[in-house]
Design an enzyme around this catalytic site. Sequence first.
Site, PDB file in Angstrom:
ATOM      1  N   LYS A  14      40.486  -1.315 -71.536  1.00 46.02           N
ATOM      2  CA  LYS A  14      41.469  -2.242 -72.278  1.00 46.02           C
ATOM      3  C   LYS A  14      40.489  -3.420 -72.746  1.00 46.02           C
ATOM      4  CE  LYS A  14      42.937  -3.011 -67.858  1.00 46.02           C
ATOM      5  NZ  LYS A  14      41.825  -2.334 -66.833  1.00 46.02           N
ATOM      6  N   ARG A  89      49.274  -6.575 -63.568  1.00 44.99           N
ATOM      7  CA  ARG A  89      48.993  -5.630 -62.599  1.00 44.99           C
ATOM      8  C   ARG A  89      50.027  -5.238 -61.655  1.00 44.99           C
ATOM      9  NH1 ARG A  89      43.279  -6.614 -64.223  1.00 44.99           N
ATOM     10  NH2 ARG A  89      41.879  -4.792 -63.156  1.00 44.99           N
ATOM     11  N   ARG A 128      28.125  -0.242 -66.517  1.00 48.89           N
ATOM     12  CA  ARG A 128      29.090  -1.034 -67.275  1.00 48.89           C
ATOM     13  C   ARG A 128      27.989  -2.653 -67.339  1.00 48.89           C
ATOM     14  NH1 ARG A 128      35.297  -2.494 -68.148  1.00 48.89           N
ATOM     15  NH2 ARG A 128      35.423  -3.670 -65.570  1.00 48.89           N
ATOM     16  N   ARG A 161      28.255  -6.325 -62.795  1.00 49.05           N
ATOM     17  CA  ARG A 161      29.687  -7.436 -62.211  1.00 49.05           C
ATOM     18  C   ARG A 161      29.279  -7.461 -60.465  1.00 49.05           C
ATOM     19  NH1 ARG A 161      35.344  -6.949 -65.286  1.00 49.05           N
ATOM     20  NH2 ARG A 161      35.602  -6.449 -63.314  1.00 49.05           N
ATOM     21  N   ARG A 172      39.004  -0.382 -55.989  1.00 48.12           N
ATOM     22  CA  ARG A 172      40.078  -0.738 -57.368  1.00 48.12           C
ATOM     23  C   ARG A 172      40.671   0.293 -57.927  1.00 48.12           C
ATOM     24  NH1 ARG A 172      35.131  -2.796 -60.359  1.00 48.12           N
ATOM     25  NH2 ARG A 172      36.410  -3.289 -62.633  1.00 48.12           N
TER      26      ARG A 172
HETATM   27  P1  ADP Z   1      38.815  -4.056 -64.615  1.00 45.13           P
HETATM   28  O1  ADP Z   1      40.042  -4.228 -64.903  1.00 45.13           O
HETATM   29  O2  ADP Z   1      37.740  -2.934 -64.723  1.00 45.13           O
HETATM   30  O3  ADP Z   1      39.046  -4.051 -62.842  1.00 45.13           O
HETATM   31  P2  ADP Z   1      38.874  -7.151 -64.327  1.00 45.13           P
HETATM   32  O4  ADP Z   1      37.825  -8.375 -64.444  1.00 45.13           O
HETATM   33  O5  ADP Z   1      40.873  -7.130 -65.049  1.00 45.13           O
HETATM   34  O6  ADP Z   1      38.664  -5.677 -64.163  1.00 45.13           O
HETATM   35  O7  ADP Z   1      39.725  -7.531 -62.987  1.00 45.13           O
HETATM   36  C1  ADP Z   1      38.918  -7.714 -61.836  1.00 45.13           C
HETATM   37  C2  ADP Z   1      39.347  -8.368 -60.509  1.00 45.13           C
HETATM   38  O8  ADP Z   1      39.747  -9.733 -60.676  1.00 45.13           O
HETATM   39  C3  ADP Z   1      40.441  -7.954 -60.049  1.00 45.13           C
HETATM   40  O9  ADP Z   1      39.569  -6.543 -59.672  1.00 45.13           O
HETATM   41  C4  ADP Z   1      40.811  -8.153 -59.604  1.00 45.13           C
HETATM   42  O10 ADP Z   1      40.593  -8.983 -58.271  1.00 45.13           O
HETATM   43  C5  ADP Z   1      40.877  -9.505 -59.956  1.00 45.13           C
HETATM   44  N1  ADP Z   1      42.488  -9.623 -61.026  1.00 45.13           N
HETATM   45  C6  ADP Z   1      42.385 -10.004 -62.243  1.00 45.13           C
HETATM   46  N2  ADP Z   1      43.448  -9.603 -63.200  1.00 45.13           N
HETATM   47  C7  ADP Z   1      44.726  -9.640 -61.822  1.00 45.13           C
HETATM   48  C8  ADP Z   1      45.965  -9.257 -62.313  1.00 45.13           C
HETATM   49  N3  ADP Z   1      46.263  -9.648 -62.965  1.00 45.13           N
HETATM   50  N4  ADP Z   1      46.375  -9.554 -60.266  1.00 45.13           N
HETATM   51  C9  ADP Z   1      46.018  -9.602 -59.404  1.00 45.13           C
HETATM   52  N5  ADP Z   1      44.308  -9.661 -59.328  1.00 45.13           N
HETATM   53  C10 ADP Z   1      44.272  -9.591 -60.485  1.00 45.13           C
END
Ligand code: ADP
Length: 225
Positions: A14, A89, A128, A161, A172
Amino acid sequence: MTRLVLLGPPGSGKGTQASAVQSRWGIPHIASGDLLRARVKEKTELGERAKPYMDRGELVPDEVVIEMMAERLSESDARQGYVLDGFPRTVAQAEALDERLEPMGQRLAAVVYLRVPEPEILRRLSGRQVCPECNAIYQVDTMPSREPGVCDECGAALIQRDDEQPDVVRKRLEVYAVQTRPLLDYYRGRGLLHEIDGTIGVDNVLARIAGILEEAQAGAAERVE
Ligand code: ADP
């Protein structure tokens, strides 16, 4: 005016696609994860609240994320459209987004789901690397930086990360399956969902997204006539 949502499990590409869409169509790439990590780094109140959830691989509570995104989406650059990465999400977040768009007579152009099988995801995430300064993303095997460990864009030292340890990655993926996968039906039911095989290569995925956006724009023009 293009409003695009990218859906898919962690590691489905994404972020890579959203930043390519930003460069090609000039609409801002808005990544909830990047916004949250910036607040964690700055130790804001929101960041302090979000951090323990992120460290465990769980979702940050809806109300926190929804408020943060509402603020971001009301900034002036988002008036010309945006590509959302990591938000919505949960179904509650998708509903909040709809409730924001509808009164303004706005709609999403498309929701693109990047489908990638789990073994491939685990492989991708284990290699990554991200830039802590400009959020550029690399993959040691498939998308390496020119100089190992150094960001091509800004020269900062790349990091892995905190939430990319194997047990947090597994968590996750579980959270994705339970809380985010239902969004596929949500958007399918609204006729917005487009599915792309996320393993066909970065340029091929981008070409598919371009096709979907053109089709959506043609559809929007028809609705106006
Ligand atoms: P990835 O898509 O690789 O899991 P992100 O950088 O999008 O990583 O998200 C990392 C963390 O940030 C998630 O595991 C969550 O804890 C938090 N997060 C990100 N976006 C949201 C969201 N829309 N709602 C709730 N938590 C979020």
